[in-house]
Design an enzyme around this catalytic site. Structure first.
Site, PDB file in Angstrom:
ATOM      1  N   GLU A  94       0.849  -1.113  -0.069  1.00 61.42           N
ATOM      2  CA  GLU A  94       0.025  -0.145  -0.125  1.00 61.42           C
ATOM      3  C   GLU A  94       0.873   1.340   0.045  1.00 61.42           C
ATOM      4  O   GLU A  94       0.476   2.145  -0.547  1.00 61.42           O
ATOM      5  CB  GLU A  94      -1.080  -0.126   1.492  1.00 61.42           C
ATOM      6  CG  GLU A  94      -2.099  -1.150   1.132  1.00 61.42           C
ATOM      7  CD  GLU A  94      -2.946  -0.690  -0.002  1.00 61.42           C
ATOM      8  OE1 GLU A  94      -3.324   0.390  -0.283  1.00 61.42           O
ATOM      9  OE2 GLU A  94      -3.499  -1.598  -0.454  1.00 61.42           O
ATOM     10  N   SER A 117     -54.453 -24.461  32.704  1.00 58.50           N
ATOM     11  CA  SER A 117     -54.511 -24.878  34.208  1.00 58.50           C
ATOM     12  C   SER A 117     -53.282 -24.475  34.766  1.00 58.50           C
ATOM     13  O   SER A 117     -52.945 -24.177  35.877  1.00 58.50           O
ATOM     14  CB  SER A 117     -54.616 -26.259  34.492  1.00 58.50           C
ATOM     15  OG  SER A 117     -56.078 -26.702  34.089  1.00 58.50           O
TER      16      SER A 117
END
Length: 832
Positions: free
Chosen positions: A125, A499
Site C-alpha cells: 500500500e 391450568s
C-alpha cells in the site's frame, strides 16, 4: 539628434510624473532608438508577463486553499475521534456470545499489530510510509486524473495517510475538489500526528469486507484469532484486502484472493522484508480460512431483548456504536441446553404426528437451484443442529440436500420414521426440507457426514429460565428458528395459559384461610350468570371424584374445584392476586379466567412462579448485570424490582400443592429425576397450547409449545405430554451440580436471597393463624353457585389485545409476528 534644451525639458516632464507612471513608462517604447537593443524590449515584457502569471497562480492556489479547506475537520476533532465499535455481550462466565454494531470493529493499540502485518501493508500500500510526508505528488496527480476520468476502479496510488483522511472524513466521489481536500487533510494529519498514531488509526479504520473494519476484527472473522497471532500468509491475506475487500474476498473469490495474497508476498520479498524461503513457504500455504461463527446464533432472542433494553436506556447510536461491554445474566452453557431441549422437543412432537409433507418448492417461483440461499445457511451446520436444506437430487434410495456451502446425503435409514420407503415418495428436486445434522467431518467440522430428515410443519416452542435467588434470566428461546422469525414467543406472545393459571386461584383461597387438607367438591355444577348458566367440565368429560382435598384437586388439575374456589372468593380477587405476582396482561373479570382463558406471556408466568420457591418474594426478571464503557467506566444500571407479594406462610403452603403435581399429579413423569421440584401443567381448549412452568429450589423454568395461528396440536397433546419433556431435558442439566438442594421445611427461617427486599404491602393478605377457625368449605354445597357477575364463557367479549410490536434486528430481516389474539370464547379443558 535632440538638442540640449530639449533633453532638459523632457527631464523636467519626467520629474513631474508620479512614481507609478514612471514605472509603467519603463515598459513602453523608449524615445531613443532601440534597433541596437532588440532583445531588451522582449526581456522586459517577458519578465512582466511571468510576474503577472506567477501572481495569478499564487492567487488561484490561495483561493483553492480557502475554498477546499473551509469545510475540513480540525485536527482537534481527529484527536478526539472515537470510531464506531462493536458492542459485545458477555455471559455470566465472561464468554462473548453476541454482539451488534453499526460497523463491526475492535480497536486495538499499535503494539498489538505484528511486525509482519505492518510490513505487508507497507509493501503493498505505501512503501515509503515511514519516511514520506504523507503525499507522493507524482502518484497523487496521476491517481487524481485516473480517478476522475476513469469509469473503472480507483487508481491505487494513495498513501496510507491519504486513505485514512478519505475514509474518516471525505466522500468517495471522484472529483478534483475531493482530491485536493484529501491532500490538504493529509498534510494536516502528518503535521499533527506521529507515524505510529497514523498507522493505528488506519489499521483500526480500514474496511476489510464481510462487514468488518480494522485488522483485529478482520483477523477474528477470517481466521478466528487475534491479530497479534497471525501467521505470515494470514497477515499477507489481510493486507491484500484494502484495495478491494469484495473483489478479493477470500470467501467469495478464493482464487483472486490467493493471487492477491501472493502478490503481497512478492512485494515483501522485493522490499527485502522476508526471505525467499519464507516467501516460497507462505505462497505454498492454503488460504486457511477459519470463518468466525455468525454473531448471535446461540442466543439470538436473548440478544434482541438486551438490544431493545440498551436502545431504550442509551439510544440506538450509543447502543450500537459505543463499543459497550455488556455483562448479561445469560449462562451460555444452559442456553445451549435450552436450544437443544426446544428443538428436540418440537422434533419429537412432529414425529408423533407423522410425515405431512407440504413442502415449499423454490422452482415454483422465480428462483433456481444455483442462486437459492436459505437464511439458515448463515450458520455452520454443526452436529446436533437443525437446519433447512434444498433438495438438489432425489432417487428411491438417496436424497441429496444442499446445506449452504456443503451438502448431506440422506439414505432410507435417515427417514425411516416417516414410514416411507422411497425418497421419491417424500420429496422432489427444489423442495425445502428440514434436517438434523447428526455427524460432521473435516478440520473445522465444515462437512456434513450424516443427517436425518425432520418435519417442520410450523409448530413453535419457547423456553425461559431464571435464577431464583436474583431474578437473572439464565436462558431464553423464543422460537425454533430465529433466521425465519424474530418474533419472541417467550416475551411477546400472549397465549391462553390453561391450568397453569390455577396457582393464583389456590393462592387466593389459601390467603382466605383454606388449607391443603380443606375439601372441595368435584361434581357437575352450573354457575348462573345474567346471560344464562355456565356449565363447565373437567378434562375427561363425565369424570368426577366428589369431595377432594385442595392438594388432590390441584395435583390432578381438576377444573370444577378451581372454578368453585374462584367463584367463592371472587374472580376479581383472583385477578388481583395474579397482578401482585407480576401478571400485567389483560385479564377480563370472567369466571373462565380461573381455568386459564386469559392470554399471558411465558415471561410473566416464569417470573410469577419464582415467587413460590422464594418464600413469597418476587424479583423482576432481568437480562443485564452491568454495562461498562470502552474507557472502563461502569454505567449505572437500574436495579430490578424486588417485592414481597405473598406471605411466607402462604408461599410454603402453596409449595405443598405445587410439589404434589410432580410427586403424583399431572407432571409425575418429572419425579423420575429424583430431585426437589414443583410446578403446574397447562393445556388449553382444543389443545392449541401446552405449558409446563416448574422450579427447583434454585431455578424456575417455563416451556410452551403451539402453533402461531392457534392450530390444534392434536388430540391428547397436553402440557404433560408436549411441554413437560422439554422442561425435563433442560432441568436435568440445570440442577446437575446441586444434588442435595431441597425446599425449605415448614418451620425453617425465611430464604435468603442475593438481592435486598422491599417491605411488603400493608394490605397484602395473610392466612389466618392455626388457632383461628377455618373458613367454611364448600364440600357439601351441591347446589349451583350463583355468580351474577360471571357470564358464561360463551358470552365472554373478545378483548382486543394488541399484538406486541417486533422491532427489526440490525442485520436481519424482521419476521412477521404471529397473532396473539384473544380467547376463543370457550373454556379450556383441564390442563394436563
Amino acid at each position: 539628434m535632440p538638442s540640449l534644451d530639449q533633453n532638459e525639458e523632457e527631464d523636467r516632464e519626467v520629474g513631474e510624473k508620479p512614481a507609478w507612471r514612471r514605472f509603467i513608462d519603463r515598459f513602453q517604447e523608449p524615445s531613443y532608438p532601440t534597433k541596437k537593443f532588440p532583445t531588451r524590449k522582449m526581456a522586459v515584457r517577458g519578465a512582466f508577463l511571468a510576474l503577472l502569471g506567477a501572481s495569478a497562480v499564487f492567487g488561484v492556489m490561495v483561493g483553492l486553499m480557502l475554498v477546499y479547506s473551509i469545510n475540513l475537520p480540525q485536527m482537534e476533532e481527529l484527536a478526539r475521534y472515537r470510531p464506531s465499535t462493536t458492542t459485545e455481550l458477555y455471559d455470566i462466565h465472561g464468554k462473548v456470545f453476541g454482539s451488534f454494531a453499526l460497523e463491526r470493529r475492535i480497536v486495538v493499540p499499535y503494539s498489538e499489530f505484528p511486525e509482519q502485518l505492518k510490513q505487508a501493508i507497507f509493501s503493498i500500500e505505501d512503501k515509503n510510509f515511514e519516511t514520506n510526508g504523507g503525499i507522493n505528488l507524482v502518484r497523487a496527480m496521476s491517481a487524481a486524473y485516473h480517478d476522475v476520468h476513469s469509469k473503472g476502479k480507483a487508481q491505487g496510488a494513495s498513501t496510507l495517510t491519504m486513505q485514512l483522511s478519505r475514509n474518516l472524513f471525505l466522500s468517495s466521489e471522484k472529483t478534483y475538489g475531493r482530491k485536493i481536500q484529501e491532500i490538504f487533510l493529509t498534510l494536516q494529519i502528518e503535521r499533527r500526528f506521529t507515524k505510529q498514531q497514523i498507522f493505528t488509526l488506519y489499521a483500526n479504520q480500514i474496511y476489510l469486507g464481510r462487514g468488518t473494519y480494522g485488522f483485529e476484527a478482520g483477523s477474528e472473522y477470517y481466521f478466528s484469532k487475534h491479530v497479534h497471532d497471525l501467521t505470515l500468509p494470514e497477515a499477507a491475506m489481510l493486507a491484500a484486502l484494502p484495495k478491494g475487500p469484495e473483489e478479493y474476498s477470500p470467501v467469495r473469490h478464493p482464487d483472486r484472493a490467493l493471487k492477491r495474497r501472493n502478490l503481497v508476498l512478492s512485494e515483501m520479498l522485493a522490499d527485502k522484508k522476508i526471505t525467499a524461503a519464507q516467501a516460497e513457504e507462505a505462497k505454498a500455504a492454503p488460504l486457511g480460512l477459519h470463518i468466525e461463527a455468525p454473531a448471535n446464533t446461540e442466543a439470538p432472542y436473548f440478544v434482541e431483548e438486551v438490544r431493545r433494553q440498551l436502545e431504550k436506556e442509551y439510544g440506538a447510536e450509543e447502543a450500537h456504536g459505543a463499543g459497550l461491554h455488556v455483562y448479561t445474566t445469560l449462562d451460555i452453557d444452559l442456553q445451549r441446553v435450552a436450544n437443544k431441549a426446544v428443538l428436540d422437543g418440537t422434533a419429537s412432537y412432529e414425529r408423533r404426528h407423522g410425515w405431512k409433507g407440504r413442502l415449499q418448492n423454490v422452482l415454483n417461483g422465480d428462483t433456481d437451484l444455483a442462486s437459492y440461499r436459505h437464511p439458515d445457511w448463515s450458520q455452520r451446520p454443526l452436529a446436533g443442529t437443525y437446519i433447512h436444506g434444498l433438495v438438489t437430487d432425489v432417487s428411491a434410495a438417496k436424497i441429496n440436500v444442499k446445506l449452504g456451502s456443503t451438502q448431506a446425503i440422506l439414505t432410507p435409514a435417515d427417514w425411516a420414521w416417516t414410514q416411507k420407503t422411497k425418497g421419491t415418495d417424500l420429496v422432489k428436486v427444489g423442495d425445502i426440507v428440514y434436517v438434523r445434522v447428526e455427524e460432521t467431518s473435516g478440520p473445522a467440522d465444515e462437512f456434513v457426514k450424516r443427517a436425518s430428515l425432520q418435519e417442520d410443519s410450523g409448530a413453535q416452542a419457547s423456553l425461559m429460565a431464571v435464577d431464583n435467588s436474583n431474578g437473572e434470566v439464565l436462558a431464553m428461546v423464543g422460537g425454533r428458528d430465529f433466521a425465519l422469525s424474530q418474533f419472541n414467543r417467550a416475551t411477546q406472545a400472549q397465549r391462553q395459559v390453561g391450568s397453569s393459571f390455577k396457582p393464583y386461584v389456590y393462592t387466593t383461597a389459601i390467603e382466605a384461610g383454606e388449607k391443603p387438607t380443606s375439601l372441595v367438591l368435584d361434581a357437575p355444577t352450573s354457575f348462573y350468570t345474567p346471560n344464562g348458566p355456565y356449565t363447565p367440565h373437567n378434562y375427561e368429560a363425565g369424570s368426577y371424584k366428589g369431595n377432594m382435598t385442595l392438594t388432590e384437586a390441584f395435583a390432578e388439575s381438576r377444573n370444577i374445584p378451581a372454578l368453585r374456589l374462584a367463584n367463592k372468593y371472587g374472580i376479581n380477587k383472583v385477578i388481583e392476586t395474579a397482578k401482585r405476582f407480576g401478571i400485567t396482561s389483560n385479564m377480563p373479570p370472567f369466571l373462565p379466567v380461573a381455568i386459564g382463558s386469559a392470554d399471558i406471556t411465558l415471561a410473566e408466568q416464569v417470573g410469577a412462579y419464582s415467587v413460590f420457591p422464594n418464600d413469597g418474594i418476587r424479583i423482576q426478571p432481568h437480562y443485564i448485570r452491568k454495562v461498562v464503557q470502552t474507557d472502563g467506566l461502569q454505567v449505572e444500571e437500574p436495579t430490578p424490582e424486588v417485592k414481597e407479594v405473598i406471605s411466607l406462610d402462604t408461599a410454603r403452603t402453596m409449595m405443598i400443592l405445587l410439589q404434589a403435581v410432580v410427586q403424583h399429579g399431572t407432571a409425575a413423569a418429572a419425579s423420575s429425576m429424583k430431585h426437589a421440584f414443583g410446578g403446574k401443567t397447562g393445556t388449553t381448549n382444543n389443545y392449541t397450547d401446552a405449558w409446563f412452568i416448574g422450579f427447583s429450589p434454585s431455578v424456575t423454568c417455563g416451556t410452551w409449545i403451539g402453533f402461531d395461528d392457534r392450530e390444534s396440536l392434536g388430540e391428547k397433546e397436553t402440557g404433560a405430554k408436549a411441554a413437560l419433556p422439554m422442561w425435563m431435558d433442560f432441568m436435568k442439566v440445570a440442577v446437575a451440580g446441586k444434588p442435595n438442594e431441597s425446599f425449605a421445611k415448614p418451620n425453617a427461617p425465611k430464604k435468603q436471597l442475593d438481592v435486598p427486599v422491599a417491605a411488603p404491602d400493608e394490605d397484602m393478605p395473610k392466612p389466618p393463624k392455626d388457632d383461628e377457625p377455618d373458613v367454611d368449605d364448600d364440600s357439601g354445597d351441591s347446589a349451583p353457585a350463583k355468580t351474577p357477575d360471571a357470564p358464561p364463557v360463551d358470552a365472554v367479549p373478545t378483548p382486543q389485545t394488541p399484538k406486541p410490536s417486533t422491532p427489526a434486528p440490525v442485520t436481519r430481516p424482521t419476521g412477521t409476528p404471529p397473532s396473539s389474539g384473544p380467547p376463543t370464547g370457550t373454556p379450556p379443558p383441564q390442563g394436563m
